[in-house]
Design an enzyme around this catalytic site. Structure first.
Site, PDB file in Angstrom:
ATOM      1  N   LYS A   1       2.176   2.186  -5.043  1.00 17.38           N
ATOM      2  CA  LYS A   1       3.129   1.597  -6.306  1.00 17.38           C
ATOM      3  C   LYS A   1       1.981   1.919  -7.599  1.00 17.38           C
ATOM      4  CE  LYS A   1       3.350  -2.620  -4.738  1.00 17.38           C
ATOM      5  NZ  LYS A   1       2.815  -2.228  -3.164  1.00 17.38           N
TER       6      LYS A   1
ATOM      7  N   ASP B   1       0.889  -1.066  -0.022  1.00 15.37           N
ATOM      8  CA  ASP B   1      -0.029   0.169   0.118  1.00 15.37           C
ATOM      9  C   ASP B   1       0.722   1.055   0.119  1.00 15.37           C
ATOM     10  OD1 ASP B   1      -2.339  -1.786   0.302  1.00 15.37           O
ATOM     11  OD2 ASP B   1      -1.960  -1.769   2.407  1.00 15.37           O
TER      12      ASP B   1
ATOM     13  N   GLY C   1      -3.954  -4.819  -4.011  1.00 20.16           N
ATOM     14  CA  GLY C   1      -5.098  -3.927  -4.272  1.00 20.16           C
ATOM     15  C   GLY C   1      -4.538  -2.455  -4.992  1.00 20.16           C
ATOM     16  N   HIS C   2      -4.801  -2.119  -6.045  1.00 20.34           N
ATOM     17  CA  HIS C   2      -4.152  -0.767  -6.284  1.00 20.34           C
ATOM     18  C   HIS C   2      -5.434  -0.022  -7.179  1.00 20.34           C
ATOM     19  CE1 HIS C   2      -2.476  -4.263  -8.843  1.00 20.34           C
ATOM     20  NE2 HIS C   2      -3.172  -3.744  -9.682  1.00 20.34           N
TER      21      HIS C   2
ATOM     22  N   GLN D   1       2.671  -5.943  -3.201  1.00 19.57           N
ATOM     23  CA  GLN D   1       2.896  -5.858  -1.756  1.00 19.57           C
ATOM     24  C   GLN D   1       4.260  -4.957  -1.506  1.00 19.57           C
ATOM     25  OE1 GLN D   1       2.119  -9.611  -2.805  1.00 19.57           O
ATOM     26  NE2 GLN D   1       0.168  -8.758  -2.409  1.00 19.57           N
TER      27      GLN D   1
HETATM   28  P1  IMP Z   1      -2.045 -12.452   2.468  1.00 23.67           P
HETATM   29  O1  IMP Z   1      -1.150 -11.984   1.559  1.00 23.67           O
HETATM   30  O2  IMP Z   1      -3.539 -12.441   2.174  1.00 23.67           O
HETATM   31  O3  IMP Z   1      -1.748 -14.038   2.882  1.00 23.67           O
HETATM   32  O4  IMP Z   1      -1.974 -12.012   3.690  1.00 23.67           O
HETATM   33  C1  IMP Z   1      -0.676 -11.715   4.766  1.00 23.67           C
HETATM   34  C2  IMP Z   1      -0.266 -10.395   5.181  1.00 23.67           C
HETATM   35  O5  IMP Z   1       0.281  -9.655   4.120  1.00 23.67           O
HETATM   36  C3  IMP Z   1      -1.716  -9.746   5.917  1.00 23.67           C
HETATM   37  O6  IMP Z   1      -0.920  -8.983   6.945  1.00 23.67           O
HETATM   38  C4  IMP Z   1      -2.169  -8.875   4.726  1.00 23.67           C
HETATM   39  O7  IMP Z   1      -2.626  -7.791   5.448  1.00 23.67           O
HETATM   40  C5  IMP Z   1      -0.854  -8.393   4.195  1.00 23.67           C
HETATM   41  N1  IMP Z   1      -0.888  -8.153   2.436  1.00 23.67           N
HETATM   42  C6  IMP Z   1      -0.952  -9.026   1.759  1.00 23.67           C
HETATM   43  N2  IMP Z   1      -1.258  -8.139   0.650  1.00 23.67           N
HETATM   44  C7  IMP Z   1      -1.041  -6.873   1.073  1.00 23.67           C
HETATM   45  C8  IMP Z   1      -0.982  -5.723  -0.044  1.00 23.67           C
HETATM   46  O8  IMP Z   1      -1.260  -5.761  -1.281  1.00 23.67           O
HETATM   47  N3  IMP Z   1      -0.987  -4.815   0.770  1.00 23.67           N
HETATM   48  C9  IMP Z   1      -0.657  -4.662   2.129  1.00 23.67           C
HETATM   49  N4  IMP Z   1      -1.073  -5.554   3.023  1.00 23.67           N
HETATM   50  C10 IMP Z   1      -1.151  -6.882   2.161  1.00 23.67           C
END
Ligand code: IMP
Length: 426
Positions: free
Chosen positions: A15, A12, A39-40, A220
């Protein structure tokens, strides 16, 4: 030009906005990790476009490629492709034969695993990311190419079910009819998306040999990397620049530039250590509308953390920095930056890895004054860097001095035009 754009905090960082801004300079934009957990949001002339799987560079480039390192929810992909084609009719979409498929069963498993972790839950996005990567590494995963063959799908779904029966026993997938329904559904998704399937590693390397400009878009941020992030509060893939090679089949040796994106402050969704977190004050969260694009969850918010930033700059081998949301931060009267991590009275030179160490960390800060609102400041849009408030320049230049990197892109608002560049990318 071959570039890679990476997030340097907990995801977040903005990007999407920076990628959209620079993507006009590239022919292809390639994603190589993660899935719908990302999510962008891209805002163009006031219109908001939200994507989870399609790279943010898709609005301006000719070709988007979803690499083998991704985990793809086919239903989400179909709806994003529709949305994309409405705004960029000429776009060419290519999806790796080897990208892994997220099913509804994986999403169920994601939630189930979180409930078993109980107090130690990660706070995942519930998009089935972890369980899909688990199957990939267990060598039972479903790949894009499998969507064309019902008997392979049946075989794989049954294998996954048998291996995870204990976790699935109180779900609808305990019923064979339901599993068969899922197989039919996956097959029908395949009918819609298999036309985009491609040996993307060959396409990317051929395009490189033909002189195309390629932008690799990381999802991420460095602090969510499965190896270098704050484990276990991480995602299930590598989120650093080196991952582009394994996630797309293109050598990191050919990359000209690594662009690292960070927010002027820090935010995080999900559980885990967050040294610079601001507790009991939601001012910055509300000013910055810090709510998850994927989950809508309120994000945790904190000050810019230099030890963390220096670490992710090193791991990603960043050449050039981009800073976002500087306009938001400036609205505060007093601003802080974490300059040092201290443990037992001494500065530590490594980035902590043990969770107990985070509990004992003491932080040193430097204070700055806010620069006020810069909304609708046409002078800045027209003149660029020289028209920025002096206090903002002081903040930016302090970060440059500390990191020994130039901040070449400064984002001052969500619209594409609210972006200024210092030297390159013009
Ligand atoms: P997962 O990727 O859904 O397994 O989540 C694992 C951790 O990464 C959690 O703390 C999510 O909130 C975080 N996370 C995964 N993708 C994103 C992203 O695109 N932005 C921010 N946090 C993310």
């Amino acid at each position: 030009m071959i570039s890679v754009i990476m997030g340097l905090q907990f995801g977040d960082e903005g990007k999407g906005k920076i990628t959209d801004f620079i993507s006009k300079n590239y022919d292809n934009v390639v994603r190589f990790n993660g899935g719908s957990n990302a999510g962008h949001t891209v805002v163009i002339n006031g219109n908001k476009f939200k994507f989870h799987l399609i790279p943010s560079g898709a609005m301006q480039s000719n070709t988007v490629i979803l690499g083998n390192g991704m985990v793809i929810d086919p239903e989400e992909l179909i709806s994003e492709i529709k949305l994309l084609k409405e705004s960029n009719k000429k776009i060419i979409i290519k999806i790796s034969t080897g990208a892994h498929i997220v099913t509804k069963m994986h999403k169920f498993l994601d939630k189930k695993e979180e409930s078993i972790r109980s107090k130690l839950n990660i706070g995942t996005t519930s998009q089935g990311i972890g369980p899909t990567y688990e199957d990939k590494y267990a060598r039972t995963g479903i790949r894009m190419m499998d969507l064309s063959n019902k008997s392979i799908l049946k075989n794989k779904i049954e294998t996954i079910y048998n291996m995870k029966m204990e976790l699935l026993k109180d779900s609808l997938y305990n019923n064979e009819n339901e599993r068969n329904r899922m197989i039919d559904e996956l097959y029908s998704f395949g009918q819609e998306i298999l036309k985009y399937m491609d040996y993307t590693e060959i396409t990317i390397n051929n395009d490189y040999n033909n002189g195309k400009n390629i932008l690799f878009e990381g999802a991420q941020g460095g602090m969510l990397d499965i190896d270098f992030g704050i484990y276990p509060f991480v995602t299930s893939s590598n989120t650093i620049s080196g991952a582009l090679s394994t996630g797309s089949g293109f050598s990191y040796r050919k990359v000209d530039k690594v662009i690292g994106v960070f927010k002027a402050y820090t935010s995080k969704v999900g559980a885990g250590p967050f040294p610079s977190e601001i507790i009991n004050d939601n001012t910055l969260r509300d000013l910055g509308s810090e709510y998850g694009t994927t989950t809508g969850r309120p994000r945790r918010v904190g000050w810019l953390d230099l030890p963390l930033l220096k670490y992710t700059i090193m791991i990603n081998d960043v050449d050039s920095l981009a800073i976002t949301k500087v306009d938001i931060l400036g609205k505060l009267n007093k601003i802080k930056i974490v300059t040092k991590y201290m443990l037992n009275g001494e500065e530590i030179i490594y980035f902590p890895k043990r969770l107990e160490e985070f509990d004992k960390l003491e932080l040193e800060y430097k204070e700055f004054e806010g620069w006020g609102s810069i909304e609708n400041n046409e002078d800045i849009i027209n003149k660029g860097y020289s028209a920025l408030p002096e206090k903002m320049k002081r903040y930016i230049e302090f970060i440059e001095d500390e990191t020994h990197k130039n901040i070449d892109i400064i984002s001052l608002g969500e619209d594409r035009k609210m972006t200024i560049t210092k030297q390159i990318f013009n």
